[in-house]
Design an enzyme around this catalytic site. Structure first.
Site, PDB file in Angstrom:
ATOM      1  N   LYS A 168       0.731  -1.271   0.034  1.00  0.00           N
ATOM      2  CA  LYS A 168      -0.034  -0.012  -0.072  1.00  0.00           C
ATOM      3  C   LYS A 168       0.796   1.240   0.101  1.00  0.00           C
ATOM      4  CE  LYS A 168      -1.825   3.053   2.001  1.00  0.00           C
ATOM      5  NZ  LYS A 168      -1.793   4.747   1.918  1.00  0.00           N
TER       6      LYS A 168
ATOM      7  N   GLU B 173       9.718   1.220  10.808  1.00  0.00           N
ATOM      8  CA  GLU B 173      10.766   2.134  10.539  1.00  0.00           C
ATOM      9  C   GLU B 173      10.113   3.541  10.692  1.00  0.00           C
ATOM     10  OE1 GLU B 173      13.611   1.142  10.089  1.00  0.00           O
ATOM     11  OE2 GLU B 173      13.908  -0.710   8.909  1.00  0.00           O
TER      12      GLU B 173
ATOM     13  N   CYS C   4      13.678  10.256   7.034  1.00  0.00           N
ATOM     14  CA  CYS C   4      13.650   9.729   8.081  1.00  0.00           C
ATOM     15  C   CYS C   4      15.047   9.805   8.974  1.00  0.00           C
ATOM     16  CB  CYS C   4      13.121   8.335   8.497  1.00  0.00           C
ATOM     17  SG  CYS C   4      13.999   7.253   7.195  1.00  0.00           S
TER      18      CYS C   4
ATOM     19  N   GLU D 271      10.440  15.979  15.190  1.00  0.00           N
ATOM     20  CA  GLU D 271      10.794  15.778  13.774  1.00  0.00           C
ATOM     21  C   GLU D 271       9.798  16.748  12.954  1.00  0.00           C
ATOM     22  OE1 GLU D 271       9.497  12.210  11.682  1.00  0.00           O
ATOM     23  OE2 GLU D 271      11.438  11.763  11.218  1.00  0.00           O
TER      24      GLU D 271
HETATM   25  P1  NAP Z   1       2.304   8.537   7.719  1.00  0.00           P
HETATM   26  O1  NAP Z   1       1.273   9.420   7.707  1.00  0.00           O
HETATM   27  O2  NAP Z   1       2.350   7.609   9.013  1.00  0.00           O
HETATM   28  O3  NAP Z   1       2.035   7.456   6.492  1.00  0.00           O
HETATM   29  C1  NAP Z   1       2.706   6.232   6.214  1.00  0.00           C
HETATM   30  C2  NAP Z   1       1.985   5.317   5.454  1.00  0.00           C
HETATM   31  O4  NAP Z   1       0.887   4.931   6.316  1.00  0.00           O
HETATM   32  C3  NAP Z   1       1.102   5.941   4.226  1.00  0.00           C
HETATM   33  O5  NAP Z   1       1.069   5.016   3.372  1.00  0.00           O
HETATM   34  C4  NAP Z   1      -0.321   6.282   4.941  1.00  0.00           C
HETATM   35  O6  NAP Z   1      -1.089   6.475   3.933  1.00  0.00           O
HETATM   36  C5  NAP Z   1      -0.346   5.015   5.826  1.00  0.00           C
HETATM   37  N1  NAP Z   1      -1.182   5.083   6.703  1.00  0.00           N
HETATM   38  C6  NAP Z   1      -1.982   6.168   7.343  1.00  0.00           C
HETATM   39  N2  NAP Z   1      -2.750   6.207   8.225  1.00  0.00           N
HETATM   40  C7  NAP Z   1      -2.905   4.898   8.499  1.00  0.00           C
HETATM   41  C8  NAP Z   1      -3.676   3.880   9.166  1.00  0.00           C
HETATM   42  N3  NAP Z   1      -4.635   4.397  10.004  1.00  0.00           N
HETATM   43  N4  NAP Z   1      -3.481   2.527   8.839  1.00  0.00           N
HETATM   44  C9  NAP Z   1      -2.658   2.013   7.965  1.00  0.00           C
HETATM   45  N5  NAP Z   1      -1.810   2.796   7.251  1.00  0.00           N
HETATM   46  C10 NAP Z   1      -1.952   4.177   7.343  1.00  0.00           C
HETATM   47  O7  NAP Z   1       3.791   8.876   7.267  1.00  0.00           O
HETATM   48  P2  NAP Z   1       3.964   9.882   6.453  1.00  0.00           P
HETATM   49  O8  NAP Z   1       3.477  11.443   6.847  1.00  0.00           O
HETATM   50  O9  NAP Z   1       3.565   9.625   5.204  1.00  0.00           O
HETATM   51  O10 NAP Z   1       5.537   9.945   6.557  1.00  0.00           O
HETATM   52  C11 NAP Z   1       6.164  10.778   7.158  1.00  0.00           C
HETATM   53  C12 NAP Z   1       6.920   9.939   8.349  1.00  0.00           C
HETATM   54  O11 NAP Z   1       7.389   8.730   8.137  1.00  0.00           O
HETATM   55  C13 NAP Z   1       8.002  10.726   9.236  1.00  0.00           C
HETATM   56  O12 NAP Z   1       7.587  10.607  10.742  1.00  0.00           O
HETATM   57  C14 NAP Z   1       9.019   9.789   8.726  1.00  0.00           C
HETATM   58  O13 NAP Z   1      10.231   9.943   9.845  1.00  0.00           O
HETATM   59  C15 NAP Z   1       8.692   8.484   8.728  1.00  0.00           C
HETATM   60  N6  NAP Z   1       9.761   7.751   7.852  1.00  0.00           N
HETATM   61  C16 NAP Z   1      10.447   6.839   8.216  1.00  0.00           C
HETATM   62  C17 NAP Z   1      11.304   6.105   7.499  1.00  0.00           C
HETATM   63  C18 NAP Z   1      12.297   5.046   8.264  1.00  0.00           C
HETATM   64  O14 NAP Z   1      13.009   4.313   7.462  1.00  0.00           O
HETATM   65  N7  NAP Z   1      12.603   5.196   9.377  1.00  0.00           N
HETATM   66  C19 NAP Z   1      11.257   6.421   6.401  1.00  0.00           C
HETATM   67  C20 NAP Z   1      10.402   7.272   5.668  1.00  0.00           C
HETATM   68  C21 NAP Z   1       9.343   8.098   6.572  1.00  0.00           C
HETATM   69  P3  NAP Z   1      -1.656   7.786   3.334  1.00  0.00           P
HETATM   70  O15 NAP Z   1      -0.686   8.441   3.125  1.00  0.00           O
HETATM   71  O16 NAP Z   1      -2.142   7.488   1.762  1.00  0.00           O
HETATM   72  O17 NAP Z   1      -2.742   8.161   3.943  1.00  0.00           O
END
Ligand code: NAP
Ligand code: MG
Length: 483
Positions: free
Chosen positions: A179, A254, A288, A385
């Protein structure tokens, strides 16, 4: 829009075929460089996830489940070759979708190809052990796939994260349901098409775009999923772990970071400088493992501020296809988040700032890269962050204070230490709380070969490198009594 690779992005990829989402709904995909609508993407929902999980289970019972490790490796190698052949198209798609400057998008394509190469070569090298036991026994272990693995990924590095999680999962023989993020899913769809062309059996990889609260929640809660890999925010990570607890399945998280670079007085400043700045502004800071905190010993403090500020004054933010140092943020939503942090730093010293390039479209999600100095370690800018091109510089007096500040957040993803003192390097490597420590360099996650993952709020489990194959497999012990 039909993408250059011939994919119709308003469809899901399930059971080896492009299919319309069952509810027939779509979402608009936005180009953050100018705010225009790129195309419609599928708004996948629970029914599409059910179909994808079923397709994955069928693949495990069919050709994919019967493939030998060498055959799995071969198909991954073919996917990697196709990724490389399509470097320009993939980079362009990612640049338009994520807002990533072209050079950086190309680097992601090459990383995706490298993951495929690495896991192609690793597929037939995941061995069990024989274990000396009682007289008359032969005992050995088998490494088996979990079965259906779920992969929920964010928008910031779609290709790299697909490479490290889907690549490793397929190498072991799992069947994947992916997804991608609603804000950036084109390269995930393109990857599925290239995998199909490379001969990956139907159902081994399924891609269902959609909203997190719909398709994502349905995938993470699905009882047919045997392992979940999630990359994203801490808040959603907690929901994923709760769903995994409900189904008693392993989960790799992650999550985010607030990764420090620690610069001692004896550091080679000239060598350090590009790393200090680039690790903070790469992908407009939406990384991240971005290094958002720079800790500097007093003797070099003013010099580092001056040198970093000089670099900041040259930074320009502009459209991804203009390929400047910094692109737009992924969305207006992300821009608003970053700007709210900048407002919280109103009382702090802005040591250096880049600019939004002349002529950058009004509708783009641009922010000025900003460097703050003299930031108190407990300030929100030093603790939380931001996920934008914003770095903070803080002074310290000695090693103990450096460690206390460096380890003084709830995260623990990456850290680096700049010093010529070999004994200090070894001490700091042990004392820094992080999943990866870099000495006299900064890797922002490092190459595909290096195990990666966090401690604390940065998550748990390791992806990348050979280590990922252990996470994506289950160990079975076989004890034979033969007398
Ligand atoms: P996010 O809101 O957590 O979204 C990540 C993924 O989860 C997206 O595909 C999102 O879908 C999905 N998602 C959202 N709500 C969900 C739910 N209730 N159930 C299941 N899946 C759900 O994060 P983001 O804003 O996209 O990304 C930023 C964050 O990711 C930052 O905190 C960053 O540090 C972290 N990150 C970590 C790494 C690592 O390797 N450690 C790498 C990259 C990013 P939709 O967006 O389509 O709603
Ligand atoms: Mg987009």
């Amino acid at each position: 829009m039909v993408t250059p690779l011939g994919i119709e992005p308003s469809q899901c990829f399930v059971a080896g075929a492009w299919v319309a989402p069952r509810a027939g709904e779509t979402l608009d995909l936005i180009n953050p460089s100018d705010g225009s609508t790129l195309c419609a993407i599928a708004r996948g929902q629970a029914g599409d996830i059910d179909a994808a999980v079923e397709a994955a289970q069928s693949a495990l019972n069919g050709d994919w489940g019967k493939a030998t490790a060498a055959e799995r490796g071969r198909v991954l190698a073919r996917i990697g070759a196709l990724v490389l052949e399509n470097t320009d198209e993939l980079a362009r798609l990612e640049a338009m979708d994520v807002g990533k400057p072209l050079t950086q998008a190309r680097a992601d394509v090459l990383a995706l190809a490298r993951y495929m190469e690495f896991y192609a070569g690793a597929a037939d090298k995941l061995h069990g052990q024989t274990i000396p036991y009682l007289d008359g026994y032969t005992v050995y272990t088998l490494r088996e796939p979990h079965g259906v693995t779920g992969h929920i990924i964010p928008w910031n590095y779609p290709m790299q994260i697909i490479g490290r999680s889907v690549g490793a999962a397929l190498a072991v023989g799992n069947a994947c349901v992916l997804k991608p993020a609603e804000e950036a899913c084109l390269t995930a769809l393109a990857f599925a098409e290239l995998a199909r062309r490379a001969g990956l059996p139907a159902g081994a990889l399924n891609v269902v775009p959609g909203l997190g609260a719909e398709a994502g929640a349905a995938l993470s809660a699905h009882p047919g999923v045997n392992h979940m890999s999630f990359t994203g925010s801490v808040g959603v990570g907690k929901l994923i772990q709760a769903s995994a607890a409900e189904n008693i399945v392993p989960v790799t998280l992650e999550l985010g970071g607030k990764s420090p670079q620690v610069v001692f007085d004896d550091a080679d400043l000239e060598a350090a400088l590009p790393f200090l700045v680039n690790a903070g502004i790469q992908n407009a800071g939406q990384t991240c493992s971005a290094s958002s905190r720079i800790l500097v010993q007093r003797g070099l403090y003013d010099q580092v501020i001056e040198a970093m500020a000089a670099r900041y004054s040259q930074l320009r933010a502009g459209p991804a296809l203009d390929d400047l140092e910094v692109g737009p943020l992924v969305s207006m939503r992300q821009k608003a988040i970053v700007e709210s942090f900048l407002a919280k730093g109103a009382d702090l010293l802005i040591a250096g700032q880049g600019r939004v390039n002349d002529g950058a479209p009004e509708g783009g999600a641009y922010v000025r890269p900003t460097l703050f100095a003299d930031v108190p370690p407990d300030h929100t800018l030093a603790q939380d962050e931001i996920f934008g091109p914003v770095q903070v510089i803080m002074p310290f007096d000695d090693e103990d204070e450096a460690v206390a500040i460096a380890n003084g957040t709830e995260f623990g993803l990456v850290a680096s230490c700049w010093t010529r003192d070999g004994a200090r390097q070894m001490r700091m490597a042990k004392r820094l709380r992080a999943g990866q420590v870099f000495l006299n360099n900064y890797g922002a996650g490092g190459g595909v070969e290096l195990p990666f993952g966090g401690t604390g709020l940065s998550g748990h489990g390791r992806e990348k490198g050979f280590e990922a194959l252990y996470g994506f497999s289950v160990l079975k012990t076989v004890a034979a009594l033969h007398g």
